[in-house]
Design an enzyme around this catalytic site. Structure first.
Site, mmCIF file in Angstrom:
data_model
loop_
_atom_site.group_PDB
_atom_site.id
_atom_site.type_symbol
_atom_site.label_atom_id
_atom_site.label_comp_id
_atom_site.label_asym_id
_atom_site.label_seq_id
_atom_site.Cartn_x
_atom_site.Cartn_y
_atom_site.Cartn_z
ATOM 1 N N GLY A 11 0.804 -1.226 0.000
ATOM 2 C CA GLY A 11 0.000 0.000 0.000
ATOM 3 C C GLY A 11 0.835 1.274 0.000
ATOM 4 N N ASN A 12 1.914 1.301 0.806
ATOM 5 C CA ASN A 12 2.690 2.543 0.952
ATOM 6 C C ASN A 12 3.444 2.939 -0.319
ATOM 7 O OD1 ASN A 12 4.581 0.417 1.228
ATOM 8 N ND2 ASN A 12 5.957 1.742 2.400
ATOM 9 N N LYS A 129 -12.657 -9.894 4.909
ATOM 10 C CA LYS A 129 -11.858 -8.745 4.464
ATOM 11 C C LYS A 129 -12.678 -7.443 4.533
ATOM 12 C CE LYS A 129 -8.669 -6.595 1.960
ATOM 13 N NZ LYS A 129 -7.357 -6.304 2.502
ATOM 14 N N LYS A 217 -3.448 -9.551 -2.281
ATOM 15 C CA LYS A 217 -2.510 -9.212 -3.359
ATOM 16 C C LYS A 217 -1.205 -10.022 -3.302
ATOM 17 C CE LYS A 217 1.148 -6.467 -1.993
ATOM 18 N NZ LYS A 217 1.070 -6.456 -0.590
ATOM 19 N N LYS A 279 1.695 -12.850 3.401
ATOM 20 C CA LYS A 279 2.992 -12.711 2.718
ATOM 21 C C LYS A 279 3.831 -13.976 2.917
ATOM 22 C CE LYS A 279 3.124 -7.737 3.638
ATOM 23 N NZ LYS A 279 2.272 -7.352 2.520
HETATM 24 P P1 ADP Z 1 1.288 -4.087 2.587
HETATM 25 O O1 ADP Z 1 0.425 -2.941 2.217
HETATM 26 O O2 ADP Z 1 2.708 -3.911 2.175
HETATM 27 O O3 ADP Z 1 0.717 -5.411 2.206
HETATM 28 P P2 ADP Z 1 0.621 -4.742 5.360
HETATM 29 O O4 ADP Z 1 0.254 -3.680 6.322
HETATM 30 O O5 ADP Z 1 -0.458 -5.616 4.844
HETATM 31 O O6 ADP Z 1 1.412 -4.024 4.181
HETATM 32 O O7 ADP Z 1 1.755 -5.690 5.998
HETATM 33 C C1 ADP Z 1 2.908 -5.154 6.637
HETATM 34 C C2 ADP Z 1 2.651 -5.044 8.135
HETATM 35 O O8 ADP Z 1 2.582 -6.349 8.718
HETATM 36 C C3 ADP Z 1 3.739 -4.399 8.968
HETATM 37 O O9 ADP Z 1 3.675 -2.982 8.894
HETATM 38 C C4 ADP Z 1 3.404 -4.908 10.374
HETATM 39 O O10 ADP Z 1 2.545 -4.008 11.024
HETATM 40 C C5 ADP Z 1 2.616 -6.191 10.116
HETATM 41 N N1 ADP Z 1 3.163 -7.416 10.721
HETATM 42 C C6 ADP Z 1 2.421 -8.426 11.213
HETATM 43 N N2 ADP Z 1 3.162 -9.424 11.679
HETATM 44 C C7 ADP Z 1 4.460 -9.063 11.463
HETATM 45 C C8 ADP Z 1 5.723 -9.709 11.722
HETATM 46 N N3 ADP Z 1 5.801 -10.914 12.297
HETATM 47 N N4 ADP Z 1 6.845 -9.045 11.355
HETATM 48 C C9 ADP Z 1 6.781 -7.835 10.758
HETATM 49 N N5 ADP Z 1 5.622 -7.177 10.511
HETATM 50 C C10 ADP Z 1 4.468 -7.788 10.845
HETATM 51 MG MG MG Z 2 -1.281 -6.117 2.877
#
Ligand code: ADP
Ligand code: MG
Length: 316
Positions: A11-12, A129, A217, A279
């Site tokens: 997203g960022n 979701k 995604k 992920k």
């Molecule tokens: P994106 O938009 O890149 O998909 P997300 O917000 O969905 O981003 O995923 C990234 C976020 O996952 C991080 O900012 C953090 O808050 C969260 N997160 C959850 N579990 C973990 C973990 N074990 N290690 C690192 N980040 C984590």
């Molecule tokens: Mg995400």
């Protein structure tokens, strides 16, 4: 041999959390993002790009709702198509400009992608979701009745604690896979599966129909990586490294995980559902399907991570 890499943008990469999402803001972020992608291309990789669409789809849903008396709101599959076009356009134009500046005339093309899901996917029975605006309890009740939305309480306190929730089914196949492969073989940089792709199901007669759902995604990006035979799956998010014991006192950065460790940590619950968990699941699937390595890092560390200097590497 030239290695193929699928880059999944978070997203960022397009809209920062604190921004409203003006076109200027989004283009500014996209320029920053494309600088990093250009570096990867210059590194000699064949690059395929995918991206999320959460903030853009959210804004579009708000726009639609605000104007619903004048213009009929469109269903989620169409919202997915609209935001794929929107984000694809921004990335495609910016990247073409940068490539030209660098003396390269590599074509960049966004493929409006449909992704097949199973109509019997368990998520259709228990949608998970959240999408679109937040509602008060009364608004939520009205919408649930009027539009047969599934609405859930997503915040413990506040005036607007409710949100529409939709299914997030597993991606099974990419409908446009052959077109994507042909473009890549012809040397085109492809942007595909944006926002997880448009979820479609196949009817008895073999025809396709859009469904109101949102595919994760990262999971769709992994399917894309399989389809294009990628060597590397690079997930660019907002953290430099994945953490073990996330949010706890004994939290610790992971430089590397084996496939077995990733599976074990998933079971132990180190990764939050809806953010890091999909992920890691995507990386596990990529390795299981013969991918060489998966890397999770932040956008600004992309090239360093590819050189093995940072990020979290997941490999066999
Ligand atoms: P994106 O938009 O890149 O998909 P997300 O917000 O969905 O981003 O995923 C990234 C976020 O996952 C991080 O900012 C953090 O808050 C969260 N997160 C959850 N579990 C973990 C973990 N074990 N290690 C690192 N980040 C984590
Ligand atoms: Mg995400």
């Amino acid at each position: 041999m030239v290695r193929t890499i699928v880059v999944a943008l978070g997203g960022n990469a397009i809209k920062r959390a604190e921004e409203r999402g003006t076109a200027e803001e989004q283009f500014r972020n996209v320029r920053e993002t494309c600088k990093h992608i250009l570096e990867i291309i210059k590194g000699g990789y064949k690059v395929v790009i995918t991206h999320g669409n959460g903030p853009q789809a959210g804004n579009l849903l708000i726009q639609q709702e605000e104007a619903s008396e004048v213009v009929p709101p469109q269903p989620l599959d169409i919202v997915g198509a609209m935001t794929q076009g929107q984000i694809g356009y921004m990335l495609q134009q910016t990247l073409i400009n940068y490539l030209k500046e660098a003396g390269l005339n590599t074509p960049v093309v966004t493929v409006l992608t449909q992704v097949l899901v199973d109509k019997n996917d368990p998520d259709f029975h228990d949608p998970s979701k959240p999408v679109g605006p937040f509602y008060t309890e009364e608004e939520a009740r009205k919408l649930a009745k009027k539009k047969s939305y599934v609405i859930k309480k997503v915040k413990p306190v506040g005036e607007k604690m409710y949100r529409r929730v939709v299914p997030s089914p597993n991606p099974i196949a990419i409908i446009e896979r052959n077109a994507i492969r042909s473009l890549i073989d012809a040397g085109t940089i492809v942007i595909a599966c944006g926002g997880g792709g448009i979820p479609v199901m196949m009817k008895e007669d073999g025809s396709l129909e859009g469904v109101e759902a949102v595919i994760d995604k990262d999971l769709a990006g992994e399917k894309l990586a399989e389809v294009v035979g990628a060597d590397i799956f690079l997930i660019l998010t907002d953290v430099e490294k994945v953490k073990l014991n996330y949010g706890k006192l004994n939290e610790k950065d992971l430089d590397r995980m084996t496939l077995g460790e990733a599976r074990r940590y998933l079971k132990e619950g180190h990764f939050l559902p809806g953010s890091m968990k999909p992920k890691i699941v995507a990386c596990v699937r990529f390795l299981e399907s013969n991918g060489e390595k998966a890397i999770i890092t932040s956008l600004d560390k992309a090239t360093e991570a590819l050189e093995g200097k940072t990020g979290t590497l997941i490999s066999r």
